[in-house]
Scaffold this active site. Structure first.
Site, short mmCIF file in Angstrom:
data_model
loop_
_atom_site.label_atom_id
_atom_site.label_comp_id
_atom_site.label_asym_id
_atom_site.label_seq_id
_atom_site.Cartn_x
_atom_site.Cartn_y
_atom_site.Cartn_z
N TRP A 108 -2.89 0.01 6.67
CA TRP A 108 -3.62 -0.58 5.14
C TRP A 108 -3.67 -2.37 5.80
O TRP A 108 -5.05 -2.61 5.18
CB TRP A 108 -2.73 -0.87 4.31
CG TRP A 108 -2.10 1.17 4.52
CD1 TRP A 108 -1.23 1.53 4.69
CD2 TRP A 108 -3.50 1.61 3.96
NE1 TRP A 108 -1.85 2.93 4.13
CE2 TRP A 108 -2.67 2.64 4.06
CE3 TRP A 108 -4.10 1.49 3.10
CZ2 TRP A 108 -2.85 4.31 3.69
CZ3 TRP A 108 -5.28 2.39 2.37
CH2 TRP A 108 -4.37 4.04 2.97
N ASP A 176 -0.35 -7.74 0.44
CA ASP A 176 -0.14 -6.67 -0.28
C ASP A 176 1.06 -6.05 0.17
O ASP A 176 1.53 -5.62 1.06
CB ASP A 176 -0.96 -5.42 0.64
CG ASP A 176 -1.10 -4.27 -0.04
OD1 ASP A 176 -0.59 -3.34 0.08
OD2 ASP A 176 -1.53 -3.57 1.27
N LYS A 200 4.85 3.95 -5.25
CA LYS A 200 6.09 4.19 -4.10
C LYS A 200 8.13 3.72 -4.85
O LYS A 200 7.99 4.15 -4.95
CB LYS A 200 6.25 3.04 -2.83
CG LYS A 200 4.52 3.31 -2.01
CD LYS A 200 3.69 3.99 -1.42
CE LYS A 200 2.48 3.76 -0.85
NZ LYS A 200 1.97 4.91 -0.09
N1 PMP Z 1 -1.50 -0.72 1.53
C1 PMP Z 1 -0.61 -0.06 1.81
C2 PMP Z 1 0.74 -0.71 2.11
C3 PMP Z 1 0.10 1.28 1.46
O1 PMP Z 1 0.91 1.13 1.55
C4 PMP Z 1 -1.03 2.30 1.15
C5 PMP Z 1 -0.38 3.45 0.21
N2 PMP Z 1 -0.02 4.24 1.23
C6 PMP Z 1 -2.20 0.75 0.28
C7 PMP Z 1 -2.91 0.19 0.30
C8 PMP Z 1 -3.67 1.91 -0.86
O2 PMP Z 1 -3.17 2.64 -2.03
P1 PMP Z 1 -3.50 3.30 -2.63
O3 PMP Z 1 -3.51 4.48 -2.13
O4 PMP Z 1 -3.25 3.08 -4.20
O5 PMP Z 1 -5.24 2.82 -2.61
#
Ligand code: PMP
Length: 367
Positions: A108, A176, A200
């Site tokens: 991510w 993030d 989450k």
């Molecule tokens: N950052 C992290 C740490 C994640 O775990 C995730 C999704 N698993 C995301 C970003 C992406 O999130 P979204 O699907 O809401 O765009």
């Protein structure tokens, strides 16, 4: 009627994730006739007081739970997932003139960096693409002069690693926290900006929490309104019609956290739950092996493997037969992953450990 708890699966998915039963029951009770309004909250105008009360309440609750200094920070509720923040952060903070320094600690963070790179607003401060077993070391002396923020992913959902601390610097830290915000106490004062999608630890998909230091806001950034933090704040997170149901669930989750005793208590419970699984893995004579570097292990996503791919497949199949789901690792990494978010109870974890023990007893000769 069959007891609802009887047929519910044990869901260890990495998100969207299991919600606390108390929250689900409140949603059920509110669903068709919200607080006597004669409507579901999903159906009503976001200008009606039933909804706008929820909207105000949740922002206030987030400020209280996270001990946010209102003079210094704004809380915004947004759409577009955490991913929308991957581009909003560089657009708003680096504003096409400066750069974000990215620490690659997982898939991510790599995705966040790629978005900044596409906007010519990011460079890699530390970490190596694809090498995510542990948290990379970084050297603040490597920060370039044209840097306006340092970007971290506090919990790496896929590889199962987590930062325990962040550096003290004069530059704003952007984090993030999608997979660990509201799972523990955080000192917001140490950050320039925090963002987290809710699915989450904080409810369901559709809403992303952004906490931003007012000093980072720039009124004259020439950005389109929907990509401009300033406009979202000016419109009290109602620039577009807000994702009302997701915000309503976020409010129930923050209320649930308060009722549990706040973030210190939640943190203790999450640590205890994670320890139960990690201790079992470490004492399983290498039948189960943790995938993350020991010192960087995440409280939220516990990644491990079994001795062979065949055993792993059998493990996942048998788990499913026992109504245990979501234990497969991310397709990029393989292996297994138990996500230990707020909606997972100690009892759920005990059941998981018991299943792991029984599976090992039956199958250890197949190594
Ligand atoms: N950052 C992290 C740490 C994640 O775990 C995730 C999704 N698993 C995301 C970003 C992406 O999130 P979204 O699907 O809401 O765009």
């Amino acid at each position: 009627m069959q007891d609802m708890k009887e047929y519910r699966k044990l869901n260890f998915s990495s998100g969207p994730a299991q919600l606390p039963m108390e929250v689900l029951e409140e949603i059920r009770d509110d669903l068709i006739n919200y607080k006597g309004s004669g409507m579901s909250i999903m159906e009503m105008s976001h200008r009606y007081s039933w909804y706008s009360d929820v909207h105000q309440e949740v922002i206030q609750r987030l400020k209280t739970l996270l001990d946010i200094n209102e003079d210094k920070y704004e809380v915004i509720l947004m759409q577009g997932g955490a991913r929308a923040q991957f581009s909003m952060v560089p657009l708003n903070i680096a504003n096409r003139r400066r750069k974000g320094a990215y620490i690659l600690s997982g898939v991510w963070s790599e995705e966040a960096y790629n978005e900044a790179l596409a906007l010519d607003s990011g460079y890699i401060l530390a970490g190596e693409i694809g090498n995510y077993e542990g948290i990379p070391d970084y050297n603040l002396e490597d920060i370039r002069k044209d840097t306006s923020y340092i970007h971290f992913t506090s919990n790496n959902t896929i590889s199962g690693t987590q930062y325990k601390n962040f550096p003290k610097t004069d530059l704003p830290i952007v984090a993030d926290m999608t997979s660990d915000l509201l799972s523990k106490k955080v000192n917001v004062d140490n950050f320039g900006l925090i963002y987290a999608a809710a699915q989450k630890n904080a409810g369901i998909a559709g809403v992303t929490i952004v906490i931003i230091n007012k000093e980072l806001l720039n009124k004259k950034n020439n950005l389109p309104a929907s990509l401009n933090y300033f406009e979202h704040i000016k419109n009290s997170s109602m620039l577009s019609t807000p994702p009302t149901f997701s915000i309503y669930v976020l409010n129930l989750m923050t209320k649930w956290i308060e009722n549990m005793g706040g973030l210190n208590t939640i943190e203790k419970i999450n640590l205890q739950k994670a320890k139960l699984i990690y201790d079992y893995i470490d004492n399983s004579s290498l039948f189960y092996t943790g995938l993350a570097a020991q010192n960087d292990r995440s409280t939220m996503n516990i990644t491990f493997k079994l001795p062979t791919k065949e055993l792993e497949k059998l493990f996942l199949d048998e788990a499913e037969k026992m109504n245990i789901i979501g234990v497969n690792g991310h397709y990029l990494l393989g292996g297994c992953r138990v996500s230990n978010y707020n909606g997972i109870t100690k009892d759920d974890i005990n059941k998981m450990v018991l299943f792991m023990k029984e599976f090992k007893e039956i199958n250890s000769d197949k190594r």
